[in-house]
Scaffold this active site. Structure first.
Site, PDB file in Angstrom:
ATOM      1  N   ASP A 161       0.836  -1.029   0.136  1.00  0.00           N
ATOM      2  CA  ASP A 161       0.100  -0.094  -0.041  1.00  0.00           C
ATOM      3  C   ASP A 161       0.912   1.338   0.048  1.00  0.00           C
ATOM      4  O   ASP A 161       1.726   1.428   0.844  1.00  0.00           O
ATOM      5  CB  ASP A 161      -0.885  -0.004   1.318  1.00  0.00           C
ATOM      6  CG  ASP A 161      -1.861   1.224   1.396  1.00  0.00           C
ATOM      7  OD1 ASP A 161      -2.976   1.048   0.744  1.00  0.00           O
ATOM      8  OD2 ASP A 161      -1.451   2.140   1.780  1.00  0.00           O
TER       9      ASP A 161
ATOM     10  N   HIS B 273      -7.896   9.878  -1.525  1.00  0.00           N
ATOM     11  CA  HIS B 273      -6.972   9.514  -0.099  1.00  0.00           C
ATOM     12  C   HIS B 273      -7.633  10.169   0.902  1.00  0.00           C
ATOM     13  O   HIS B 273      -7.953   9.791   2.179  1.00  0.00           O
ATOM     14  CB  HIS B 273      -5.637  10.304  -0.380  1.00  0.00           C
ATOM     15  CG  HIS B 273      -4.557  10.094   0.723  1.00  0.00           C
ATOM     16  ND1 HIS B 273      -3.270   9.753   0.224  1.00  0.00           N
ATOM     17  CD2 HIS B 273      -4.848   9.424   1.942  1.00  0.00           C
ATOM     18  CE1 HIS B 273      -2.630   9.475   1.293  1.00  0.00           C
ATOM     19  NE2 HIS B 273      -3.642   9.043   2.417  1.00  0.00           N
TER      20      HIS B 273
ATOM     21  N   TYR C 192       2.952  10.098  -0.228  1.00  0.00           N
ATOM     22  CA  TYR C 192       4.111   9.547   0.708  1.00  0.00           C
ATOM     23  C   TYR C 192       5.236   9.612   0.141  1.00  0.00           C
ATOM     24  O   TYR C 192       6.405   9.485   0.465  1.00  0.00           O
ATOM     25  CB  TYR C 192       3.787   7.878   0.748  1.00  0.00           C
ATOM     26  CG  TYR C 192       2.622   7.383   1.256  1.00  0.00           C
ATOM     27  CD1 TYR C 192       1.863   8.302   2.040  1.00  0.00           C
ATOM     28  CD2 TYR C 192       2.194   6.133   1.548  1.00  0.00           C
ATOM     29  CE1 TYR C 192       0.546   7.865   2.900  1.00  0.00           C
ATOM     30  CE2 TYR C 192       0.916   5.506   1.991  1.00  0.00           C
ATOM     31  CZ  TYR C 192       0.178   6.631   2.825  1.00  0.00           C
ATOM     32  OH  TYR C 192      -0.890   6.009   3.205  1.00  0.00           O
TER      33      TYR C 192
ATOM     34  N   LYS D 199      -2.882   6.080  -4.003  1.00  0.00           N
ATOM     35  CA  LYS D 199      -4.161   7.174  -3.844  1.00  0.00           C
ATOM     36  C   LYS D 199      -3.931   8.327  -4.368  1.00  0.00           C
ATOM     37  O   LYS D 199      -3.032   8.988  -4.632  1.00  0.00           O
ATOM     38  CB  LYS D 199      -4.175   7.051  -1.976  1.00  0.00           C
ATOM     39  CG  LYS D 199      -3.896   5.784  -1.367  1.00  0.00           C
ATOM     40  CD  LYS D 199      -4.264   6.236  -0.012  1.00  0.00           C
ATOM     41  CE  LYS D 199      -3.708   4.786   0.839  1.00  0.00           C
ATOM     42  NZ  LYS D 199      -2.548   4.650   1.054  1.00  0.00           N
TER      43      LYS D 199
END
Ligand code: A2P
Length: 317
Positions: free
Chosen positions: A52, A117, A57, A86
């Site tokens: 994931d 998200h 990120y 996401k």
């Protein structure tokens, strides 16, 4: 003494008919140097088949390289690995471009799951510099939300077009409350029920009502921050430590087993090899231990760890 632990390779079915491994590797905050690459590679080499990540990120390049290197070295085919990324808030108005950019960074032709998200669009006019993978702020210090002419129903309308392109096998949501899901499902433009709602869940935030609502509506739950997020504060709870000692397992294995037993997908994050390996080993908790963990939030009060002030948009209402 024989170990009660078993490598948990179980899967659960999404409303698309596809199986998703119930334990996946979380990668939020896996950003130092090679952290994301090494942790994803290590996870895949040790049996994980579910990774994931998210555009925000900022580790999709490393995550994708680890997946591709693993595929090339092991002969395991792409279709055996479940990959999620996401859509970030600054790209709600253009999920097609955002997904293309994520795929480019990942070096993959498709992802298995693409999630909104957060349910709130962010205002690109307040981005400083050229990096749209950021949280834009107003001069008064508040997050610049884009909610006057846009909302998540419109984002979902555009997300639904992505499935036909084959660039994502499924679409879903993250950080959606019951009210927001109701609004999404009841909108005339809704044709696809989200496959997943990825939310913060752990013993201090069990989310029983939201989980039940999603399950009743065929939306699978994925638990992020299942150990309580950075530094895994849940693992310091006495009840968890006592149960771990009683069964000769780690506190993390107690908590991940509790999640697994509750029947949803769990995404523990670690960058440490031994933890990555041990976090995938679970056991069946005796009823009294399961109940004691489930009771923790009632005794100590609920505690949400991940939260943003997107006001006037009320995220968790
Ligand atoms: P690290 O990445 O250094 O291993 P969550 O999954 O709830 O977001 O929790 C992530 C946090 O928990 C990170 O700080 C991670 O540190 C830590 N962590 C992950 N697995 C374990 C474990 N088995 N024992 C202790 N801490 C862990």
């Amino acid at each position: 003494m024989a170990s009660i632990l078993k490598q948990n390779l179980n899967t659960t079915k999404l409303n698309t008919g596809v199986n998703i491994p119930v334990i996946g590797l979380g990668t939020w905050k896996s950003t130092e140097e090679m952290d994301a690459y090494n942790s994803v590679k290590c996870a895949l080499e040790n049996g994980y088949r579910h990774i994931d990540t998210a555009a925000i990120y900022k580790n999709e390049i490393q995550v994708g390289k680890a997946i591709n290197d693993f595929i090339n070295e092991s002969g395991v085919t792409r279709d055996k690995i479940f990959v999620t990324t996401k859509l970030w808030g600054t790209q709600h108005r253009d999920p097609t471009s955002a997904l293309n950019q994520s795929l480019e960074r990942l070096g993959l032709e498709y992802v298995d799951l693409y999630l909104i998200h957060w349910p709130v669009s962010l205002d690109t006019e307040n981005i400083k510099g050229s990096d749209y993978l950021c949280i834009p702020f107003l001069p008064n210090g508040k997050v610049a939300v884009d909610i006057e002419e846009w909302n998540f129903v419109k984002t979902w309308e555009l997300m639904q077009e992505l499935v036909a392109t084959g660039k994502t096998k499924a679409i879903g949501i993250s950080n959606f409350s019951i009210n927001n899901i109701k609004e999404l499902l009841s909108s005339p433009s809704n044709k696809i029920i989200p496959a997943v709602n990825q939310i913060e869940v752990h013993p201090l935030l069990p989310q029983d009502d939201l989980i039940k609502f999603c399950e009743d509506n065929s939306i699978a739950i994925e638990a992020y921050s299942p150990l309580g997020g950075s530094d895994a504060p849940i693992l310091n709870e006495k009840v968890i430590i006592d149960i771990a000692e009683k069964h000769n397992v780690t506190p993390a294995q107690v908590v991940i087993s509790w999640h697994a037993q509750r029947g949803y997908v769990c995404l523990p994050k670690s960058v440490k090899k031994e933890r990555i390996i041990s976090n995938q080993k679970t056991f069946i908790l005796p009823d009294e231990d399961f109940a004691a963990i489930s009771n923790l939030s009632k005794e100590k009060g609920e505690k949400r760890i991940v939260s943003f002030d997107f006001s006037p948009f009320d995220i968790f209402a």
